[in-house]
Design an enzyme around this catalytic site. Structure first.
Site, PDB file in Angstrom:
ATOM      1  N   CYS A 187       0.815  -1.212   0.000  1.00  0.00           N
ATOM      2  CA  CYS A 187       0.000   0.000   0.000  1.00  0.00           C
ATOM      3  C   CYS A 187       0.855   1.271   0.000  1.00  0.00           C
ATOM      4  O   CYS A 187       1.025   1.927   1.022  1.00  0.00           O
ATOM      5  CB  CYS A 187      -0.973   0.019   1.172  1.00  0.00           C
ATOM      6  SG  CYS A 187      -2.253   1.253   0.873  1.00  0.00           S
ATOM      7  N   CYS A 363      -5.721   1.822  -4.929  1.00  0.00           N
ATOM      8  CA  CYS A 363      -5.320   2.367  -3.633  1.00  0.00           C
ATOM      9  C   CYS A 363      -6.277   3.498  -3.254  1.00  0.00           C
ATOM     10  O   CYS A 363      -6.285   4.548  -3.902  1.00  0.00           O
ATOM     11  CB  CYS A 363      -3.883   2.886  -3.725  1.00  0.00           C
ATOM     12  SG  CYS A 363      -3.263   3.449  -2.139  1.00  0.00           S
TER      13      CYS A 363
HETATM   14  P1  FAD Z   1      -0.044 -10.885   3.810  1.00  0.00           P
HETATM   15  O1  FAD Z   1      -1.517 -10.644   3.842  1.00  0.00           O
HETATM   16  O2  FAD Z   1       0.811  -9.973   4.610  1.00  0.00           O
HETATM   17  O3  FAD Z   1       0.177 -12.392   4.253  1.00  0.00           O
HETATM   18  C1  FAD Z   1       1.436 -13.009   4.382  1.00  0.00           C
HETATM   19  C2  FAD Z   1       1.278 -14.136   5.389  1.00  0.00           C
HETATM   20  O4  FAD Z   1       2.436 -14.954   5.364  1.00  0.00           O
HETATM   21  C3  FAD Z   1       1.151 -13.611   6.817  1.00  0.00           C
HETATM   22  O5  FAD Z   1      -0.014 -14.135   7.410  1.00  0.00           O
HETATM   23  C4  FAD Z   1       2.407 -14.110   7.504  1.00  0.00           C
HETATM   24  O6  FAD Z   1       2.206 -14.446   8.866  1.00  0.00           O
HETATM   25  C5  FAD Z   1       2.753 -15.341   6.690  1.00  0.00           C
HETATM   26  N1  FAD Z   1       4.182 -15.672   6.734  1.00  0.00           N
HETATM   27  C6  FAD Z   1       5.227 -14.893   6.417  1.00  0.00           C
HETATM   28  N2  FAD Z   1       6.391 -15.569   6.535  1.00  0.00           N
HETATM   29  C7  FAD Z   1       6.056 -16.807   6.950  1.00  0.00           C
HETATM   30  C8  FAD Z   1       6.809 -17.983   7.228  1.00  0.00           C
HETATM   31  N3  FAD Z   1       8.144 -18.018   7.088  1.00  0.00           N
HETATM   32  N4  FAD Z   1       6.147 -19.091   7.635  1.00  0.00           N
HETATM   33  C9  FAD Z   1       4.783 -19.090   7.762  1.00  0.00           C
HETATM   34  N5  FAD Z   1       4.013 -18.013   7.492  1.00  0.00           N
HETATM   35  C10 FAD Z   1       4.651 -16.889   7.093  1.00  0.00           C
HETATM   36  N6  FAD Z   1      -4.487  -2.948   0.311  1.00  0.00           N
HETATM   37  C11 FAD Z   1      -5.594  -2.495  -0.366  1.00  0.00           C
HETATM   38  O7  FAD Z   1      -5.999  -3.107  -1.340  1.00  0.00           O
HETATM   39  N7  FAD Z   1      -6.254  -1.371   0.022  1.00  0.00           N
HETATM   40  C12 FAD Z   1      -5.860  -0.645   1.099  1.00  0.00           C
HETATM   41  O8  FAD Z   1      -6.471   0.356   1.432  1.00  0.00           O
HETATM   42  C13 FAD Z   1      -4.715  -1.084   1.826  1.00  0.00           C
HETATM   43  N8  FAD Z   1      -4.268  -0.394   2.898  1.00  0.00           N
HETATM   44  C14 FAD Z   1      -3.226  -0.874   3.640  1.00  0.00           C
HETATM   45  C15 FAD Z   1      -2.831  -0.156   4.758  1.00  0.00           C
HETATM   46  C16 FAD Z   1      -1.806  -0.636   5.559  1.00  0.00           C
HETATM   47  C17 FAD Z   1      -1.372   0.160   6.741  1.00  0.00           C
HETATM   48  C18 FAD Z   1      -1.198  -1.879   5.238  1.00  0.00           C
HETATM   49  C19 FAD Z   1      -0.114  -2.448   6.132  1.00  0.00           C
HETATM   50  C20 FAD Z   1      -1.554  -2.576   4.114  1.00  0.00           C
HETATM   51  C21 FAD Z   1      -2.586  -2.079   3.294  1.00  0.00           C
HETATM   52  N9  FAD Z   1      -2.974  -2.748   2.126  1.00  0.00           N
HETATM   53  C22 FAD Z   1      -4.057  -2.277   1.407  1.00  0.00           C
HETATM   54  C23 FAD Z   1      -2.104  -3.821   1.565  1.00  0.00           C
HETATM   55  C24 FAD Z   1      -2.613  -5.237   1.804  1.00  0.00           C
HETATM   56  O9  FAD Z   1      -2.955  -5.461   3.142  1.00  0.00           O
HETATM   57  C25 FAD Z   1      -1.524  -6.214   1.368  1.00  0.00           C
HETATM   58  O10 FAD Z   1      -1.080  -5.875   0.071  1.00  0.00           O
HETATM   59  C26 FAD Z   1      -2.052  -7.654   1.351  1.00  0.00           C
HETATM   60  O11 FAD Z   1      -2.423  -8.042   2.650  1.00  0.00           O
HETATM   61  C27 FAD Z   1      -0.976  -8.598   0.793  1.00  0.00           C
HETATM   62  O12 FAD Z   1      -1.381  -9.927   0.911  1.00  0.00           O
HETATM   63  P2  FAD Z   1      -0.284 -11.117   0.978  1.00  0.00           P
HETATM   64  O13 FAD Z   1      -1.047 -12.382   1.076  1.00  0.00           O
HETATM   65  O14 FAD Z   1       0.698 -10.932  -0.096  1.00  0.00           O
HETATM   66  O15 FAD Z   1       0.506 -10.831   2.335  1.00  0.00           O
END
Ligand code: FAD
Ligand code: UQ1
Length: 441
Positions: A187, A363
């Protein structure tokens, strides 16, 4: 919906056959292994749980809780509560998958084997990597200590998000600094949303005149998409928020409340009375250590359109940890999960077809409590808007749309594998638009 013929290299599944017996407790085998139970992991697990048999899917996720991270911005300005921003992982993951609650410590894609910290060995036929990004507060000298002080905070972390509003409420004079690091982050808008919301809060409590607000970003522009950066420049000028580009936080001295920034190889010290930090982020250690899977920065190397790994046809990646050059958001993950689901399903059936991800991301940039610029764009910053009005404007409807409907959309639809991005809404408003699914060529 565009489906294009493409040759996935065929897998010889007989040779990948899992030779480990299920009854040895720490050894598992599965058809589909998903690493990470965040936004990407849970949404794709939900989709596959409808087409694969019970126990054919294993998810490895370390955390007990699944957070709705987009809600952190609201929490940071007192418009939401941390206690309402999470659900238990066991309740978010589909019922018919196996959840191994552990940390992935080794991935061996040549032998289709993953090992966890407690020693589980998991053989897979197909792998989806969705491990997100790790926050790296430690990269900035002095920051971890500074975060113990009441005036230093970050909405990016579960640990510091609640403290952010406490710190904002205390600002009564001096300088409030907001930072954005020199690396890809999740984000990209959140680092400045919180600055705008803070400005709005200070105006509401009539303390704005006593406070100077500075946004120091390592980026060369306010936002990566020109259409939206234009409107954000207007906002910062109108609201007297000083923006310093290519200005990167490198050190914090909590005892003297000084933040050291680097610009054009020179350092500049800023005094602060409030400091909001957007930390450096990096792919998890296990990815950075698995050289054959990742690029030089540790991101999983995928074909940016199919999201299949460039070297391992039975491996896909989704979300923040992959090296597709889209803006990293949950909105992007929604579309990616649809593409990966269809491409991997075809791959499992030995079919030669694929769906095409064109980099869609979105976003919602809150500029006030009650106003939002809804940025939506594709690869290379090409705007790609859903609604039948100009989205490069601050809008009340977009703010309340995101605040009131997005959490339900996330928990009830996306986590159940039923939200693939706003393509169907876009189709209603722009029936003749090309690329309307955000996933075609
Ligand atoms: P994540 O959801 O972070 O998941 C990764 C997972 O992997 C986690 O649960 C973690 O525990 C696990 N993991 C990591 N390493 C290991 C390991 N070695 N072993 C086991 N498990 C592990 N997006 C929008 O679309 N709109 C918004 O308005 C928006 N606002 C945001 C505001 C903030 C402050 C933040 C922080 C994010 C925002 N986002 C927004 C972005 C969005 O939340 C992320 O892009 C999204 O969650 C990414 O998904 P992901 O599955 O790639 O990662
Ligand atoms: C979106 O799909 C999504 O994921 C669920 C978000 O994260 C919470 C968003 O913030 C946005 C803006 C979208 C895109 C949706 C529309 C209706 C533009």
């Amino acid at each position: 919906m565009s489906k294009v013929t493409f040759l996935f290299p065929k897998l010889h599944l007989e040779t990948v056959i899992l030779q480990i017996h299920r009854n040895i407790s720490s050894k598992y085998c599965c058809k589909l292994l998903i690493l990470g139970g965040g936004t990407g992991g849970c949404s794709i697990a939900a989709k596959f749980s409808r087409v694969l048999k019970e126990n054919e899917i294993i998810v490895v996720e370390q955390c007990e809780r699944h957070y709705y991270q987009p809600g952190f911005t609201f929490i940071g300005i007192g418009q939401g509560q941390l206690s309402k921003s999470w659900k238990l992982m066991k309740d978010v993951l589909p019922k018919n998958v196996i959840w191994i609650k552990d940390i992935v410590t080794s991935i061996d894609p040549d032998n289709n084997l993953v090992i966890t910290k407690r020693g589980c060995q998991i053989l897979y036929e197909f792998l989806i990597i969705s491990l997100g990004l790790d926050l790296n507060f430690g990269k900035i000298r002095g920051l971890v200590d500074a975060l113990c002080e009441p005036e230093v905070c970050s909405i990016y972390s579960v640990k510091y998000v609640t403290k952010t509003f406490e710190a904002i409420k205390r600002i009564d004079r001096g300088t409030a600094i907001f930072t954005h690091p020199r690396c890809p982050i999740k984000c990209q808008g959140a680092s400045q949303k919180i600055a705008y919301l803070c400005d709005h809060y200070l105006r509401k409590v009539k303390r704005r005149e006593c406070v100077k607000i500075i946004y120091n970003t390592a980026n060369p522009d306010l936002f990566a998409v020109r259409r939206y950066s234009n409107v954000l420049w207007e906002v910062t000028e109108r609201r007297d928020i000083q923006v310093n580009l290519k200005t990167n936080l490198i050190e914090v001295h909590p005892s003297t409340r000084e933040a050291v920034f680097e610009k054009d190889k020179k350092t500049k010290v800023f005094k602060y009375d409030f400091l909001h930090v957007t930390p450096y982020m990096k792919p998890p250690a296990v990815l950075r250590a698995t050289k054959s899977l990742v690029d030089k920065n540790g991101y999983v190397k995928v074909n940016k359109h199919t999201l299949a790994h460039v070297d391992y046809p039975n491996v896909f990646a989704i979300g923040d940890c992959c090296n597709a050059p889209n803006s990293k958001t949950a909105a992007a993950v929604a579309v990616q999960s649809y593409v990966v689901f269809n491409n991997l399903k075809a791959c499992m059936l030995g079919k030669d077809s694929y769906f095409f991800y064109n980099g869609y991301s979105s976003c919602p940039i809150f500029t006030e409590i009650g106003k939002c610029v809804m940025a939506e764009f594709l690869y290379n910053g090409v705007p790609f808007e859903t609604f039948p009005f100009k989205q490069d404007k601050e809008r009340y409807s977009m703010y309340y749309g995101v605040k009131l409907f997005m959490p339900t959309l996330y928990w009830k639809f996306m986590m159940n594998g039923r939200w693939n991005g706003p393509s169907n809404i876009r189709k209603i408003f722009h029936p003749f638009q090309q690329h309307q699914y955000g996933i075609d060529q």
